[in-house]
Design a protein around this motif. Sequence first.
Motif, PDB file in Angstrom:
ATOM      1  N   VAL A  48       3.751  -5.883  -5.907  1.00 52.61           N
ATOM      2  CA  VAL A  48       4.115  -5.280  -4.617  1.00 52.61           C
ATOM      3  C   VAL A  48       4.600  -3.851  -4.827  1.00 52.61           C
ATOM      4  O   VAL A  48       4.209  -2.938  -4.085  1.00 52.61           O
ATOM      5  CB  VAL A  48       5.193  -6.138  -3.907  1.00 52.61           C
ATOM      6  CG1 VAL A  48       5.754  -5.410  -2.696  1.00 52.61           C
ATOM      7  CG2 VAL A  48       4.618  -7.483  -3.509  1.00 52.61           C
ATOM      8  N   LEU A  49       5.426  -3.637  -5.832  1.00 49.58           N
ATOM      9  CA  LEU A  49       5.917  -2.281  -6.109  1.00 49.58           C
ATOM     10  C   LEU A  49       4.781  -1.341  -6.489  1.00 49.58           C
ATOM     11  O   LEU A  49       4.741  -0.188  -6.043  1.00 49.58           O
ATOM     12  CB  LEU A  49       6.978  -2.316  -7.207  1.00 49.58           C
ATOM     13  CG  LEU A  49       8.319  -2.928  -6.807  1.00 49.58           C
ATOM     14  CD1 LEU A  49       9.208  -3.070  -8.037  1.00 49.58           C
ATOM     15  CD2 LEU A  49       8.997  -2.087  -5.740  1.00 49.58           C
ATOM     16  N   GLU A  50       3.836  -1.812  -7.294  1.00 47.27           N
ATOM     17  CA  GLU A  50       2.689  -0.972  -7.659  1.00 47.27           C
ATOM     18  C   GLU A  50       1.856  -0.628  -6.433  1.00 47.27           C
ATOM     19  O   GLU A  50       1.352   0.485  -6.297  1.00 47.27           O
ATOM     20  CB  GLU A  50       1.833  -1.673  -8.706  1.00 47.27           C
ATOM     21  CG  GLU A  50       2.468  -1.695 -10.077  1.00 47.27           C
ATOM     22  CD  GLU A  50       1.640  -2.462 -11.090  1.00 47.27           C
ATOM     23  OE1 GLU A  50       0.529  -2.929 -10.750  1.00 47.27           O
ATOM     24  OE2 GLU A  50       2.111  -2.595 -12.226  1.00 47.27           O
ATOM     25  N   GLY A  51       1.724  -1.597  -5.520  1.00 48.19           N
ATOM     26  CA  GLY A  51       1.007  -1.334  -4.276  1.00 48.19           C
ATOM     27  C   GLY A  51       1.717  -0.296  -3.425  1.00 48.19           C
ATOM     28  O   GLY A  51       1.075   0.556  -2.798  1.00 48.19           O
ATOM     29  N   MET A  52       3.046  -0.370  -3.390  1.00 49.40           N
ATOM     30  CA  MET A  52       3.825   0.615  -2.625  1.00 49.40           C
ATOM     31  C   MET A  52       3.689   2.007  -3.227  1.00 49.40           C
ATOM     32  O   MET A  52       3.617   2.997  -2.500  1.00 49.40           O
ATOM     33  CB  MET A  52       5.289   0.182  -2.559  1.00 49.40           C
ATOM     34  CG  MET A  52       5.522  -1.059  -1.720  1.00 49.40           C
ATOM     35  SD  MET A  52       7.209  -1.665  -1.797  1.00 49.40           S
ATOM     36  CE  MET A  52       8.019  -0.531  -0.681  1.00 49.40           C
ATOM     37  N   VAL A  53       3.626   2.094  -4.541  1.00 51.70           N
ATOM     38  CA  VAL A  53       3.424   3.388  -5.194  1.00 51.70           C
ATOM     39  C   VAL A  53       2.032   3.906  -4.882  1.00 51.70           C
ATOM     40  O   VAL A  53       1.841   5.089  -4.568  1.00 51.70           O
ATOM     41  CB  VAL A  53       3.652   3.276  -6.719  1.00 51.70           C
ATOM     42  CG1 VAL A  53       3.173   4.522  -7.433  1.00 51.70           C
ATOM     43  CG2 VAL A  53       5.118   3.021  -7.014  1.00 51.70           C
ATOM     44  N   ALA A  54       1.034   3.022  -4.928  1.00 54.09           N
ATOM     45  CA  ALA A  54      -0.348   3.436  -4.655  1.00 54.09           C
ATOM     46  C   ALA A  54      -0.509   3.909  -3.211  1.00 54.09           C
ATOM     47  O   ALA A  54      -1.270   4.846  -2.938  1.00 54.09           O
ATOM     48  CB  ALA A  54      -1.300   2.282  -4.948  1.00 54.09           C
ATOM     49  N   GLY A  56       1.818   5.291  -1.414  1.00 54.63           N
ATOM     50  CA  GLY A  56       2.639   6.472  -1.197  1.00 54.63           C
ATOM     51  C   GLY A  56       4.009   6.168  -0.617  1.00 54.63           C
ATOM     52  O   GLY A  56       4.777   7.084  -0.348  1.00 54.63           O
ATOM     53  N   GLU A  57       4.330   4.899  -0.385  1.00 52.48           N
ATOM     54  CA  GLU A  57       5.653   4.542   0.141  1.00 52.48           C
ATOM     55  C   GLU A  57       6.750   4.853  -0.868  1.00 52.48           C
ATOM     56  O   GLU A  57       7.860   5.212  -0.481  1.00 52.48           O
ATOM     57  CB  GLU A  57       5.704   3.051   0.472  1.00 52.48           C
ATOM     58  CG  GLU A  57       5.017   2.662   1.753  1.00 52.48           C
ATOM     59  CD  GLU A  57       5.196   1.189   2.039  1.00 52.48           C
ATOM     60  OE1 GLU A  57       6.348   0.769   2.272  1.00 52.48           O
ATOM     61  OE2 GLU A  57       4.192   0.468   2.002  1.00 52.48           O
ATOM     62  N   LEU A  58       6.449   4.675  -2.132  1.00 52.56           N
ATOM     63  CA  LEU A  58       7.400   4.951  -3.206  1.00 52.56           C
ATOM     64  C   LEU A  58       6.804   5.971  -4.158  1.00 52.56           C
ATOM     65  O   LEU A  58       5.597   6.051  -4.315  1.00 52.56           O
ATOM     66  CB  LEU A  58       7.704   3.677  -4.000  1.00 52.56           C
ATOM     67  CG  LEU A  58       8.496   2.578  -3.307  1.00 52.56           C
ATOM     68  CD1 LEU A  58       8.581   1.369  -4.232  1.00 52.56           C
ATOM     69  CD2 LEU A  58       9.884   3.046  -2.965  1.00 52.56           C
ATOM     70  N   LYS A  59       7.678   6.735  -4.790  1.00 48.46           N
ATOM     71  CA  LYS A  59       7.216   7.636  -5.845  1.00 48.46           C
ATOM     72  C   LYS A  59       7.496   6.962  -7.189  1.00 48.46           C
ATOM     73  O   LYS A  59       8.556   6.350  -7.367  1.00 48.46           O
ATOM     74  CB  LYS A  59       7.969   8.967  -5.790  1.00 48.46           C
ATOM     75  CG  LYS A  59       7.617   9.802  -4.567  1.00 48.46           C
ATOM     76  CD  LYS A  59       8.156  11.221  -4.641  1.00 48.46           C
ATOM     77  CE  LYS A  59       9.595  11.283  -5.082  1.00 48.46           C
ATOM     78  NZ  LYS A  59      10.178  12.616  -5.018  1.00 48.46           N
ATOM     79  N   PRO A  60       6.572   7.077  -8.140  1.00 45.88           N
ATOM     80  CA  PRO A  60       6.823   6.484  -9.455  1.00 45.88           C
ATOM     81  C   PRO A  60       8.004   7.179 -10.134  1.00 45.88           C
ATOM     82  O   PRO A  60       8.241   8.366  -9.913  1.00 45.88           O
ATOM     83  CB  PRO A  60       5.531   6.696 -10.224  1.00 45.88           C
ATOM     84  CG  PRO A  60       4.774   7.715  -9.478  1.00 45.88           C
ATOM     85  CD  PRO A  60       5.288   7.737  -8.064  1.00 45.88           C
ATOM     86  N   TYR A  61       8.730   6.419 -10.910  1.00 43.83           N
ATOM     87  CA  TYR A  61       9.886   6.976 -11.615  1.00 43.83           C
ATOM     88  C   TYR A  61       9.430   7.947 -12.690  1.00 43.83           C
ATOM     89  O   TYR A  61       8.535   7.669 -13.477  1.00 43.83           O
ATOM     90  CB  TYR A  61      10.703   5.861 -12.261  1.00 43.83           C
ATOM     91  CG  TYR A  61      11.841   6.377 -13.121  1.00 43.83           C
ATOM     92  CD1 TYR A  61      12.992   6.890 -12.526  1.00 43.83           C
ATOM     93  CD2 TYR A  61      11.747   6.398 -14.507  1.00 43.83           C
ATOM     94  CE1 TYR A  61      14.024   7.378 -13.284  1.00 43.83           C
ATOM     95  CE2 TYR A  61      12.781   6.876 -15.278  1.00 43.83           C
ATOM     96  CZ  TYR A  61      13.913   7.371 -14.657  1.00 43.83           C
ATOM     97  OH  TYR A  61      14.941   7.854 -15.434  1.00 43.83           O
ATOM     98  N   SER A  62      10.047   9.118 -12.690  1.00 47.48           N
ATOM     99  CA  SER A  62       9.817  10.066 -13.783  1.00 47.48           C
ATOM    100  C   SER A  62      11.179  10.559 -14.214  1.00 47.48           C
ATOM    101  O   SER A  62      11.946  11.093 -13.403  1.00 47.48           O
ATOM    102  CB  SER A  62       8.903  11.210 -13.340  1.00 47.48           C
ATOM    103  OG  SER A  62       9.464  11.855 -12.213  1.00 47.48           O
ATOM    104  N   PRO A  63      11.516  10.359 -15.484  1.00 43.81           N
ATOM    105  CA  PRO A  63      12.840  10.747 -15.950  1.00 43.81           C
ATOM    106  C   PRO A  63      13.051  12.261 -15.828  1.00 43.81           C
ATOM    107  O   PRO A  63      12.097  13.039 -15.971  1.00 43.81           O
ATOM    108  CB  PRO A  63      12.858  10.316 -17.416  1.00 43.81           C
ATOM    109  CG  PRO A  63      11.460  10.024 -17.776  1.00 43.81           C
ATOM    110  CD  PRO A  63      10.678   9.828 -16.535  1.00 43.81           C
ATOM    111  N   PRO A  64      14.284  12.665 -15.520  1.00 45.95           N
ATOM    112  CA  PRO A  64      14.560  14.108 -15.399  1.00 45.95           C
ATOM    113  C   PRO A  64      14.344  14.801 -16.752  1.00 45.95           C
ATOM    114  O   PRO A  64      14.668  14.262 -17.798  1.00 45.95           O
ATOM    115  CB  PRO A  64      16.016  14.177 -14.976  1.00 45.95           C
ATOM    116  CG  PRO A  64      16.585  12.814 -15.178  1.00 45.95           C
ATOM    117  CD  PRO A  64      15.453  11.848 -15.296  1.00 45.95           C
ATOM    118  N   SER A  65      13.765  15.983 -16.657  1.00 50.69           N
ATOM    119  CA  SER A  65      13.497  16.700 -17.924  1.00 50.69           C
ATOM    120  C   SER A  65      14.565  17.689 -18.259  1.00 50.69           C
ATOM    121  O   SER A  65      15.468  18.002 -17.618  1.00 50.69           O
ATOM    122  CB  SER A  65      12.165  17.415 -17.850  1.00 50.69           C
ATOM    123  OG  SER A  65      12.036  18.116 -16.646  1.00 50.69           O
TER     124      SER A  65
END
Length: 65
Positions: A48-54, A56-65
């Motif tokens: 479900v989470l992968e579907g939400m990312v696909a 556009g409901e959620l943004k995938p986590y990207s660690p702060p650089s």
Amino acid sequence: MDEEIPLLPAVVGLLIAGWLGFELSRERSRLREVFNVFDKEESKIAQVLEGMVASGELKPYSPPS
């Protein structure tokens, strides 16, 4: 042509083969227990989470650089 098969080495060989099979099965189960972090419910949540990312409901986590 009436040769007998040595019984003791055959039995020992079968015992060793059985023991090896048992140990491999036991180790495989132990490793699955350690490394299988998702069960069925968690897998459904992950889908479900992968579907939400696909979608556009959620943004995938990207660690702060």
